[in-house]
Scaffold this active site. Structure first.
Site, mmCIF file in Angstrom:
data_model
loop_
_atom_site.group_PDB
_atom_site.id
_atom_site.type_symbol
_atom_site.label_atom_id
_atom_site.label_comp_id
_atom_site.label_asym_id
_atom_site.label_seq_id
_atom_site.Cartn_x
_atom_site.Cartn_y
_atom_site.Cartn_z
ATOM 1 N N ASP A 90 -17.014 7.557 -1.721
ATOM 2 C CA ASP A 90 -15.701 7.390 -1.081
ATOM 3 C C ASP A 90 -15.398 8.737 -0.410
ATOM 4 O O ASP A 90 -16.037 9.752 -0.729
ATOM 5 C CB ASP A 90 -14.667 7.052 -2.178
ATOM 6 C CG ASP A 90 -13.236 6.869 -1.652
ATOM 7 O OD1 ASP A 90 -13.061 6.720 -0.438
ATOM 8 O OD2 ASP A 90 -12.308 6.880 -2.483
ATOM 9 N N CYS A 110 -16.526 2.257 0.397
ATOM 10 C CA CYS A 110 -15.371 1.384 0.668
ATOM 11 C C CYS A 110 -14.947 1.445 2.133
ATOM 12 O O CYS A 110 -14.318 0.522 2.633
ATOM 13 C CB CYS A 110 -14.215 1.766 -0.245
ATOM 14 S SG CYS A 110 -13.802 3.526 -0.191
ATOM 15 N N ARG A 162 0.878 -1.189 0.000
ATOM 16 C CA ARG A 162 0.000 0.000 0.000
ATOM 17 C C ARG A 162 0.900 1.219 0.000
ATOM 18 O O ARG A 162 1.738 1.388 0.887
ATOM 19 C CB ARG A 162 -0.914 -0.001 1.224
ATOM 20 C CG ARG A 162 -1.639 1.313 1.417
ATOM 21 C CD ARG A 162 -2.755 1.267 2.433
ATOM 22 N NE ARG A 162 -3.933 0.625 1.910
ATOM 23 C CZ ARG A 162 -5.170 0.815 2.374
ATOM 24 N NH1 ARG A 162 -5.379 1.639 3.375
ATOM 25 N NH2 ARG A 162 -6.194 0.189 1.846
ATOM 26 N N HIS A 187 -7.409 1.205 -6.579
ATOM 27 C CA HIS A 187 -7.681 0.358 -5.410
ATOM 28 C C HIS A 187 -8.397 -0.913 -5.897
ATOM 29 O O HIS A 187 -9.577 -1.137 -5.607
ATOM 30 C CB HIS A 187 -8.518 1.131 -4.392
ATOM 31 C CG HIS A 187 -8.517 0.535 -3.017
ATOM 32 N ND1 HIS A 187 -7.752 -0.566 -2.667
ATOM 33 C CD2 HIS A 187 -9.208 0.875 -1.885
ATOM 34 C CE1 HIS A 187 -7.964 -0.864 -1.393
ATOM 35 N NE2 HIS A 187 -8.851 -0.017 -0.903
ATOM 36 N N ARG A 198 -14.181 -8.145 1.810
ATOM 37 C CA ARG A 198 -12.756 -7.880 1.547
ATOM 38 C C ARG A 198 -11.919 -9.096 1.961
ATOM 39 O O ARG A 198 -10.949 -9.444 1.310
ATOM 40 C CB ARG A 198 -12.279 -6.638 2.336
ATOM 41 C CG ARG A 198 -12.822 -5.298 1.889
ATOM 42 C CD ARG A 198 -12.385 -4.920 0.491
ATOM 43 N NE ARG A 198 -10.965 -5.007 0.274
ATOM 44 C CZ ARG A 198 -10.054 -4.091 0.620
ATOM 45 N NH1 ARG A 198 -10.453 -2.972 1.188
ATOM 46 N NH2 ARG A 198 -8.771 -4.266 0.364
ATOM 47 N N GLN A 200 -10.240 -3.579 -3.486
ATOM 48 C CA GLN A 200 -11.530 -3.087 -2.967
ATOM 49 C C GLN A 200 -12.645 -3.343 -3.977
ATOM 50 O O GLN A 200 -13.711 -3.866 -3.658
ATOM 51 C CB GLN A 200 -11.418 -1.573 -2.700
ATOM 52 C CG GLN A 200 -12.725 -0.921 -2.282
ATOM 53 C CD GLN A 200 -13.157 -1.361 -0.905
ATOM 54 O OE1 GLN A 200 -12.359 -1.355 0.018
ATOM 55 N NE2 GLN A 200 -14.414 -1.759 -0.751
HETATM 56 N N1 CP Z 1 -11.474 0.196 2.231
HETATM 57 C C1 CP Z 1 -10.199 0.123 2.653
HETATM 58 O O1 CP Z 1 -9.266 -0.120 1.878
HETATM 59 O O2 CP Z 1 -10.052 0.324 3.977
HETATM 60 P P1 CP Z 1 -8.661 0.508 4.741
HETATM 61 O O3 CP Z 1 -8.061 1.792 4.230
HETATM 62 O O4 CP Z 1 -9.019 0.566 6.184
HETATM 63 O O5 CP Z 1 -7.779 -0.650 4.397
HETATM 64 N N1 NVA Z 2 -9.804 7.062 -1.616
HETATM 65 C C1 NVA Z 2 -9.501 6.587 -0.298
HETATM 66 C C2 NVA Z 2 -9.806 5.143 -0.193
HETATM 67 C C3 NVA Z 2 -9.607 4.557 1.181
HETATM 68 C C4 NVA Z 2 -9.880 3.085 1.219
HETATM 69 C C5 NVA Z 2 -8.047 6.872 0.028
HETATM 70 O O1 NVA Z 2 -7.209 6.696 -0.872
HETATM 71 O O2 NVA Z 2 -7.755 7.273 1.138
#
Ligand code: CP
Ligand code: NVA
Length: 307
Positions: free
Chosen positions: A223, A263, A101, A128, A291, A131
């Site tokens: 989101d 999400c 990540r 993402h 997930r 997700q």
């Molecule tokens: N939806 C999602 O990716 O959540 P986190 O950022 O908590 O992993």
């Molecule tokens: N768009 C958000 C998604 C979190 C799961 C971010 O990147 O923070």
């Protein structure tokens, strides 16, 4: 060949459908998959916070018999303490797969170039995909045929939105994306998706009017307005996104049996109101649960030779 999971754009419709089916099988029969990744080692290298993605891949890998090591943001300081390539090469000596990540998508691509083990995109500023795979599985589980429904993404045309554009353009269906003008999805991605959609016959509509997207929609998805890494722009963004909150008024425009998706994490009172996220339309915690199951399917795909 090493199997990565970086972007849905590298997947065919049948591969995505197989991943969705595998998610369903894994969900239904956890015991059957108990030792599928025995003696494998999975690393989670996270440069941003996470609740769902970390839990899903951590526990998912363990439930498949693998061992897991988690590297918290600040622990490895990739690109600062040592180069991305050196981290990728080192982890390739110890592990069988990495979930990464990060911020810039280029970091992921650079990591992949030096990695001899599979890399899973656990979120970048651009995409993402893990997700969105779980979300499409959730719709499939609830018997919504994505080719027949109106799917409305309302909010920031960011990483989650980009991955939805890819999956719809590959599988087919109608996706409406409503964003303020300056937060539209990247035009390069939209063009790429439109060209993929020539084959699937998917229809992609962009608008700056959330009501147009919500009208008669089967699914309302949102989101956060302030993604991880954009915290310094929080106040500015909250003003620019005014009018894009999924509230009772917007929900009323959608179909009576519409589903509301997010999400998570949610910034309640910003992109979605409490009354909507806690309403009977909301399936956000089913998404969160799924997930886990789809993370297991992804791990089986990259390491277990499935598909
Ligand atoms: N939806 C999602 O990716 O959540 P986190 O950022 O908590 O992993
Ligand atoms: N768009 C958000 C998604 C979190 C799961 C971010 O990147 O923070």
């Amino acid at each position: 060949m090493v199997r990565h999971f970086i972007s849905l754009k590298y997947f065919s419709p049948s591969q995505i459908n197989e991943l969705i089916e595998l998610t369903g099988k894994v969900k239904k029969n956890r015991a059957l998959y108990r030792y599928k990744l025995k003696d494998k080692f999975v690393g989670l290298l996270f440069q941003k916070p996470s609740l769902r993605t970390k839990s899903a891949f951590y526990l998912g890998a363990q439930q498949l018999g693998a061992e897991v090591i988690y590297y918290a943001p600040d622990e490895v300081r990739m690109g600062e303490r040592e180069s991305i390539g050196d981290v990728a090469k080192t982890l390739s000596c110890y592990l069988d797969a990495v979930v990464l990540r990060t911020f810039s998508h280029q970091v992921l691509e650079e990591f992949v170039r030096s990695s001899s083990i599979p890399v899973v995109n656990g979120l970048s500023d651009l995409l993402h995909p893990t997700q969105v795979l779980a979300d499409i599985f959730t719709l499939y589980e609830l018997k919504r045929d994505i080719k027949k429904i109106k799917f409305a993404f309302i909010g920031d045309g960011n990483n989650v939105c980009h991955s939805f554009l890819y999956i719809f353009s590959i599988l087919g269906g109608n996706i409406y994306v409503a964003t303020p003008k300056i937060y539209q999805p990247q035009s390069k991605i939209v063009e790429e998706c439109r060209s993929i959609a020539n084959i699937s016959k998917a229809r992609i509509y962009l608008t700056n009017n959330p009501k147009e997207a919500a009208k008669d929609a089967d699914v309302l998805y949102t989101d956060v307005w302030v993604s991880m890494g954009k915290e310094a722009e929080a106040e500015k963004r909250k003003k620019e996104f005014r009018g894009f909150t999924i509230d009772e008024e917007l929900l009323k425009l959608a179909k009576k049996d519409s589903l509301v998706m997010h999400c998570l994490p949610a910034h309640r009172g910003e992109e979605i109101t409490n009354s909507v996220i806690d309403s009977k339309h909301s399936i956000v915690f089913l998404q969160a649960e799924n997930r886990l199951h789809s993370a297991k399917a992804i791990l089986l795909f990259v390491m277990g030779g499935k598909l």
